[in-house]
Write an enzyme that holds these catalytic residues in place. Structure first.
Site, PDB file in Angstrom:
ATOM      1  N   ASP A   1     -27.024  32.479 -11.719  1.00 25.48           N
ATOM      2  CA  ASP A   1     -26.579  31.928 -10.892  1.00 25.48           C
ATOM      3  C   ASP A   1     -24.765  31.555 -11.459  1.00 25.48           C
ATOM      4  OD1 ASP A   1     -26.104  28.813  -9.580  1.00 25.48           O
ATOM      5  OD2 ASP A   1     -25.849  28.351 -11.873  1.00 25.48           O
ATOM      6  N   LEU A   2     -24.410  31.390 -10.288  1.00 25.24           N
ATOM      7  CA  LEU A   2     -22.906  31.380 -10.385  1.00 25.24           C
ATOM      8  C   LEU A   2     -22.054  30.163 -10.944  1.00 25.24           C
ATOM      9  CD1 LEU A   2     -20.517  32.765  -9.977  1.00 25.24           C
ATOM     10  CD2 LEU A   2     -20.791  31.988  -7.426  1.00 25.24           C
ATOM     11  N   ASP A   3     -22.086  29.367 -10.171  1.00 27.75           N
ATOM     12  CA  ASP A   3     -21.390  27.830 -10.353  1.00 27.75           C
ATOM     13  C   ASP A   3     -21.940  26.997 -11.721  1.00 27.75           C
ATOM     14  OD1 ASP A   3     -19.945  27.905  -7.846  1.00 27.75           O
ATOM     15  OD2 ASP A   3     -21.829  27.258  -6.945  1.00 27.75           O
TER      16      ASP A   3
ATOM     17  N   THR B   1     -16.649  25.878 -11.968  1.00 29.80           N
ATOM     18  CA  THR B   1     -16.583  25.459 -10.489  1.00 29.80           C
ATOM     19  C   THR B   1     -17.768  24.292  -9.953  1.00 29.80           C
ATOM     20  OG1 THR B   1     -18.114  26.967  -9.845  1.00 29.80           O
ATOM     21  CG2 THR B   1     -15.783  27.479  -8.534  1.00 29.80           C
TER      22      THR B   1
ATOM     23  N   LYS C   1     -26.163  19.811  -8.857  1.00 29.12           N
ATOM     24  CA  LYS C   1     -26.198  20.701  -9.667  1.00 29.12           C
ATOM     25  C   LYS C   1     -26.861  22.057  -9.380  1.00 29.12           C
ATOM     26  CE  LYS C   1     -23.738  20.428 -14.492  1.00 29.12           C
ATOM     27  NZ  LYS C   1     -23.797  20.495 -15.681  1.00 29.12           N
TER      28      LYS C   1
ATOM     29  N   SER D   1     -27.408  31.912  -6.434  1.00 34.25           N
ATOM     30  CA  SER D   1     -26.624  31.232  -5.795  1.00 34.25           C
ATOM     31  C   SER D   1     -27.117  30.102  -5.124  1.00 34.25           C
ATOM     32  CB  SER D   1     -25.203  31.352  -6.137  1.00 34.25           C
ATOM     33  OG  SER D   1     -24.417  30.343  -5.687  1.00 34.25           O
ATOM     34  N   ALA D   2     -27.492  29.436  -5.101  1.00 35.66           N
ATOM     35  CA  ALA D   2     -26.709  28.426  -3.656  1.00 35.66           C
ATOM     36  C   ALA D   2     -25.718  28.483  -2.835  1.00 35.66           C
ATOM     37  CB  ALA D   2     -27.269  26.855  -4.000  1.00 35.66           C
TER      38      ALA D   2
ATOM     39  N   LYS E   1     -32.843  25.707  -4.164  1.00 32.42           N
ATOM     40  CA  LYS E   1     -33.541  25.497  -5.760  1.00 32.42           C
ATOM     41  C   LYS E   1     -33.749  23.312  -5.962  1.00 32.42           C
ATOM     42  CE  LYS E   1     -29.931  28.307  -7.831  1.00 32.42           C
ATOM     43  NZ  LYS E   1     -29.210  28.541  -8.200  1.00 32.42           N
TER      44      LYS E   1
ATOM     45  N   GLU F   1     -29.279  29.598 -16.080  1.00 33.25           N
ATOM     46  CA  GLU F   1     -28.361  28.528 -15.104  1.00 33.25           C
ATOM     47  C   GLU F   1     -27.849  27.636 -15.891  1.00 33.25           C
ATOM     48  OE1 GLU F   1     -28.845  27.114 -12.383  1.00 33.25           O
ATOM     49  OE2 GLU F   1     -29.442  28.032 -10.983  1.00 33.25           O
ATOM     50  N   ASP F   2     -27.105  26.406 -15.412  1.00 32.50           N
ATOM     51  CA  ASP F   2     -26.865  25.020 -15.873  1.00 32.50           C
ATOM     52  C   ASP F   2     -27.620  24.391 -15.157  1.00 32.50           C
ATOM     53  OD1 ASP F   2     -25.427  25.756 -13.016  1.00 32.50           O
ATOM     54  OD2 ASP F   2     -24.087  24.273 -13.934  1.00 32.50           O
TER      55      ASP F   2
HETATM   56  C1  BG6 Z   1     -24.658  25.487  -6.176  1.00 31.88           C
HETATM   57  C2  BG6 Z   1     -23.989  24.134  -6.440  1.00 31.88           C
HETATM   58  O1  BG6 Z   1     -24.579  26.504  -7.400  1.00 31.88           O
HETATM   59  O2  BG6 Z   1     -24.144  25.616  -5.030  1.00 31.88           O
HETATM   60  C3  BG6 Z   1     -23.678  22.908  -6.334  1.00 31.88           C
HETATM   61  O3  BG6 Z   1     -24.085  23.632  -8.146  1.00 31.88           O
HETATM   62  C4  BG6 Z   1     -23.215  23.219  -4.719  1.00 31.88           C
HETATM   63  O4  BG6 Z   1     -22.625  22.023  -6.671  1.00 31.88           O
HETATM   64  C5  BG6 Z   1     -23.893  24.078  -3.819  1.00 31.88           C
HETATM   65  O5  BG6 Z   1     -23.391  21.943  -3.905  1.00 31.88           O
HETATM   66  C6  BG6 Z   1     -23.903  24.808  -2.635  1.00 31.88           C
HETATM   67  O6  BG6 Z   1     -22.789  25.424  -3.080  1.00 31.88           O
HETATM   68  P1  BG6 Z   1     -21.916  25.883  -0.916  1.00 31.88           P
HETATM   69  O7  BG6 Z   1     -20.754  26.007  -1.371  1.00 31.88           O
HETATM   70  O8  BG6 Z   1     -22.419  26.426   0.041  1.00 31.88           O
HETATM   71  O9  BG6 Z   1     -21.181  23.913  -0.673  1.00 31.88           O
HETATM   72 MG    MG Z   2     -24.697  25.914 -11.192  1.00 33.32          MG
END
Ligand code: BG6
Ligand code: MG
Length: 222
Positions: free
Chosen positions: A16-18, A24, A52, A121-122, A151, A175-176
């Site tokens: 995962d990224l964020d 972030t 999250k 990452s989402a 997810k 993942e977090d």
């Molecule tokens: C996830 C974050 O990685 O991405 C979420 O944990 C976030 O908080 C989701 O809503 C979607 O991100 P974005 O940048 O497409 O709005």
């Molecule tokens: Mg995350």
């Protein structure tokens, strides 16, 4: 009887990224909090735990559960865009220094160990953020959240494994978010959580930070 999950044979790490590679997660929270305050909807860190790892549109739906009026599709779209503008402003100045400590070394060690790496990452902002962080070239594949169910569905992790050509059982996901850990387990992968074990009960192991991840504790030599 099954033994300890780790260390285990492994061919790929799927990140995962964020909140895993860079800090972030709290910027997403602050952007949502600013929006929620502007429209007068109660929102706090507790509710944020449900956001999250969750995609943008679903996150907004969760926030609007506490709204005192209904919102139409066009309004929702505009609100989501506004939040994304706040978030993009927050990451505009990001660079390599914004990686969590230990991330470059971990990616290097994975490469040295012959492991493949992918991002699941989402975030639609993930490719731009990888570029800014200077690690876009460290991933063999980046799964596209526009082409997978969000997810906690396993789709994004399965797409990442398929792009690498590695069986899910030979992957470890990192993942977090509780939704992300659920997605990893549903994909048939081993899961390492980053954060508080109380929030990540489904994970096979939980570390306080990515910098504490020593590959040799998780990946056995084959
Ligand atoms: C996830 C974050 O990685 O991405 C979420 O944990 C976030 O908080 C989701 O809503 C979607 O991100 P974005 O940048 O497409 O709005
Ligand atoms: Mg995350």
């Amino acid at each position: 009887m099954s033994g300890p999950v780790f260390p285990r044979p492994c061919r790929a790490l799927i990140f995962d990224l964020d909140g895993v590679l860079t800090d972030t997660a709290h910027l997403h929270y602050r952007a949502w909090k600013r929006l929620a305050d502007e429209i007068g909807v109660p929102f706090d860190e507790r509710v944020n735990l449900r956001l999250k790892g969750v995609d943008r549109a679903t996150s907004l739906e969760i926030i609007l559960e506490r709204a005192t009026r209904g919102y139409g599709d066009a309004e929702k779209h505009a609100l989501a865009e506004r939040k994304n503008g706040y978030y993009r402003d927050a990451i505009a100045g990001f660079g390599r220094d914004d990686l969590f400590p230990g991330v470059p070394a971990l990616l290097h060690a994975a490469r040295e160990a012959g492991l493949r790496t992918a991002l699941a990452s989402a975030s639609r902002n993930a490719p731009a953020l990888l570029q800014r962080l200077g690690i876009a070239g460290d991933f063999d594949a980046v799964a596209d959240p526009a082409k997978a169910r969000p997810k906690p569905d396993p789709g994004l992790f399965l797409a990442a494994a398929a792009a690498l050509g590695v069986a899910p059982g030979d992957c470890i996901g990192i993942e977090d978010a509780a939704a992300g850990i659920h997605a990893i387990k549903a994909a048939g992968m081993a899961a390492i959580g980053i954060g508080d074990p109380a929030d990540l009960a489904e994970a096979d192991a939980v570390l306080p930070a990515i910098g504490a991840l020593r590959l040799e504790d998780f990946v056995s030599k084959t």
